[in-house]
Design an enzyme around this catalytic site. Structure first.
Site, mmCIF file in Angstrom:
data_model
loop_
_atom_site.group_PDB
_atom_site.id
_atom_site.type_symbol
_atom_site.label_atom_id
_atom_site.label_comp_id
_atom_site.label_asym_id
_atom_site.label_seq_id
_atom_site.Cartn_x
_atom_site.Cartn_y
_atom_site.Cartn_z
ATOM 1 N N ASP A 178 -52.024 -10.943 -13.948
ATOM 2 C CA ASP A 178 -52.665 -10.090 -12.949
ATOM 3 C C ASP A 178 -54.161 -10.047 -13.312
ATOM 4 O OD1 ASP A 178 -53.014 -7.788 -11.169
ATOM 5 O OD2 ASP A 178 -53.078 -6.606 -13.009
ATOM 6 N N ASP A 180 -57.063 -7.246 -12.216
ATOM 7 C CA ASP A 180 -57.672 -5.941 -12.546
ATOM 8 C C ASP A 180 -56.799 -5.143 -13.496
ATOM 9 O OD1 ASP A 180 -60.171 -5.435 -10.752
ATOM 10 O OD2 ASP A 180 -58.715 -6.437 -9.480
ATOM 11 N N ASP A 382 -50.596 -4.752 -14.996
ATOM 12 C CA ASP A 382 -50.734 -3.319 -15.321
ATOM 13 C C ASP A 382 -50.346 -2.400 -14.188
ATOM 14 O OD1 ASP A 382 -52.938 -4.040 -13.644
ATOM 15 O OD2 ASP A 382 -53.854 -2.129 -14.193
#
Ligand SMILES: O=P(O)(O)OC[C@H]1O[C@H](O[C@H]2O[C@H](CO)[C@@H](O)[C@H](O)[C@H]2O)[C@H](O)[C@@H](O)[C@@H]1O
Length: 438
Positions: A178, A180, A382
């Site tokens: 991922d 960000d 996250d």
């Protein structure tokens, strides 16, 4: 003579005042007389009345949408995806089949009923600097204890590195990352979420050793502008815009429409965009949402091509409900769009059965790695939207997910890492292990 309600209320008030003065008089008389036992009883009576009043007050106010906080902070409420089944929409064939939701009551109730306000308040843990400044030591200790208990079930991918490489030995590893909060730290302004040079070189190094893809909620172009590595595969808009290897146009036995294209460095690539029919609708909604939130201080929009982000990280918490209400009001006219929730961001996307999990399956298939026992996929992310990918890996029982979080969260990831700095360390370790073992 009959009294109306107003006159009756006045009489009761005057009588209460009279009783109050009577109490005061009696009180001072007893005090002068020094009757300590009687005084004790009176104190008890006053105390009992006060406690009763407070309790009654609590009972009366417990219906207030603002005070009660019964939703567990760590659970993902089932209402996270609040969307209705559209009656008619474009024809991709990937639509979600979900029952129509009953209309909800007024504004704040609506937000709470769906658990959105709690979700918005809890959607991004305080960054370290903030927790030192604002959270008391006691709270920090409690959080620490909670984290230490949680990490028993989601061990650190760094401390468990030996176990991981034992599992990966002799297998073909594929990496899904991922962006960000995973490769770049969370910052207030989304335009500033740059990746460090050190992280870039760690990602580039692993990508030279294993097939590696970035799967982001951002538009594919934007995430490429941040990462700038041509050796990776990219999936933007939560997997709704995939640039993958040229192989076949099959997905789970079905023929899918891919566009053959030339990527950076004239490399031939396949473009898969299952939500392309939604583009005009998404850009229309982007404009309408922008109009509707423009007077809310700190709220900002982001165009992610096949989805739209409404950021509220810089909005005062008192205005969160307002942001949510304005967004849902606009979306009422768009049954083909749904709302999901990320870290201090509301994300509007098409109602199609496509997410980061499907993107992982699609990429594995395009890489010729699908359904093979010797494949070992790892997904690092996250966010709530990464859970779809964690679920897919958990179900295949081949690889696993790694959740990047410094606070306990409900997750389908097996391992954990605290922050992007630990992600970088993990990537470096993977690369060194691979190089040493070949
Ligand atoms: O799937 P991702 O790559 O994790 O993208 C999800 C969203 O990430 C970005 O927003 C988040 O990061 C910003 C920068 O640190 C932060 O300001 C924001 O509060 C976070 O939600 C991105 O801007 C969104 O468009 C993505 O949907």
């Amino acid at each position: 003579m009959a009294m109306n309600q107003y006159e009756l209320k006045h009489c009761v008030l005057i009588f209460q005042l009279f009783l109050f003065f009577l109490w005061l008089k009696l009180f001072s008389l007893l005090q002068n007389a020094g009757s300590s036992r009687l005084m004790g009883w009176m104190r008890l009576a006053v105390l009992t009345t006060t406690v009763r009043r407070v309790l009654l007050m609590d009972l009366k106010t417990s219906n207030s949408p603002v005070i009660a906080d019964s939703l567990p902070k760590l659970a993902l409420p089932s209402a996270v995806m609040t969307y209705t089944t559209p009656t008619s929409f474009p024809s991709t064939g990937l639509y979600l089949n979900t029952p129509k939701k009953k209309p909800l009551p007024g504004k704040i109730e609506e937000v709470r009923a769906a658990g959105w306000l709690d979700l918005m308040l809890a959607s991004s843990p305080p960054r370290k600097r903030q927790s030192k400044d604002f959270v008391s030591d006691v709270q920090a200790d409690e959080l620490d204890l909670l984290y230490r208990n949680w990490v028993v079930n989601h061990p650190s991918a760094l401390t468990s590195f030996e176990d991981i490489i034992n599992l990966a030995k002799g297998k073909r590893l594929a990496l899904f990352l991922d962006y960000d909060g995973t490769l770049s730290p969370i910052v207030d302004n989304p335009e500033n979420a740059v990746m460090s040079e050190e992280m870039r070189s760690a990602v580039s190094h692993v990508a030279s050793l294993f097939p590696t893809a970035i799967i982001s909620g951002r538009s594919r172009d934007k995430v490429f502008d941040f990462v700038k590595l041509t050796e990776l595969y990219y999936a933007g808009s939560h997997g709704m815009d995939i640039m993958g290897p040229v192989r076949n146009s099959e997905f789970s036995g079905q023929h899918v429409e891919c566009i053959r294209s030339t990527g950076s460095e004239s490399k031939e690539v396949n473009l898969f965009q299952p939500a392309s029919e939604f583009l005009p609708m998404i850009s229309e909604v982007f404009t309408k949402l922008g109009e509707s939130i423009k007077d809310i201080d700190g709220a900002r929009m982001e165009d992610n091509k096949f989805c739209v982000s409404v950021h509220y990280r810089n909005v005062a918490p008192d205005d969160y409900a307002e942001v949510h209400q304005r967004v849902t009001a606009v979306l009422k006219n768009y049954p083909c769009l749904r709302l999901t929730h990320g870290r201090k961001v509301l994300e509007v996307r098409p109602v199609i059965d496509w997410n980061k999990g499907k993107a992982v399956e699609f990429l594995l298939e395009s890489l010729g790695l699908c359904g093979k026992e010797d494949v070992f996929p790892i997904y690092v992310g996250d966010d709530r939207t990464d859970e779809d990918a964690f679920k897919v890996l958990k179900a295949t029982n081949l690889g696993f997910g790694i959740l990047v979080s410094s606070v306990p969260k409900d997750t389908d990831a097996f391992y954990s890492l605290r922050d992007p700095a630990e992600v970088m360390e993990f990537l470096k370790k993977l690369a060194s292990w691979k190089e040493e073992s070949t």
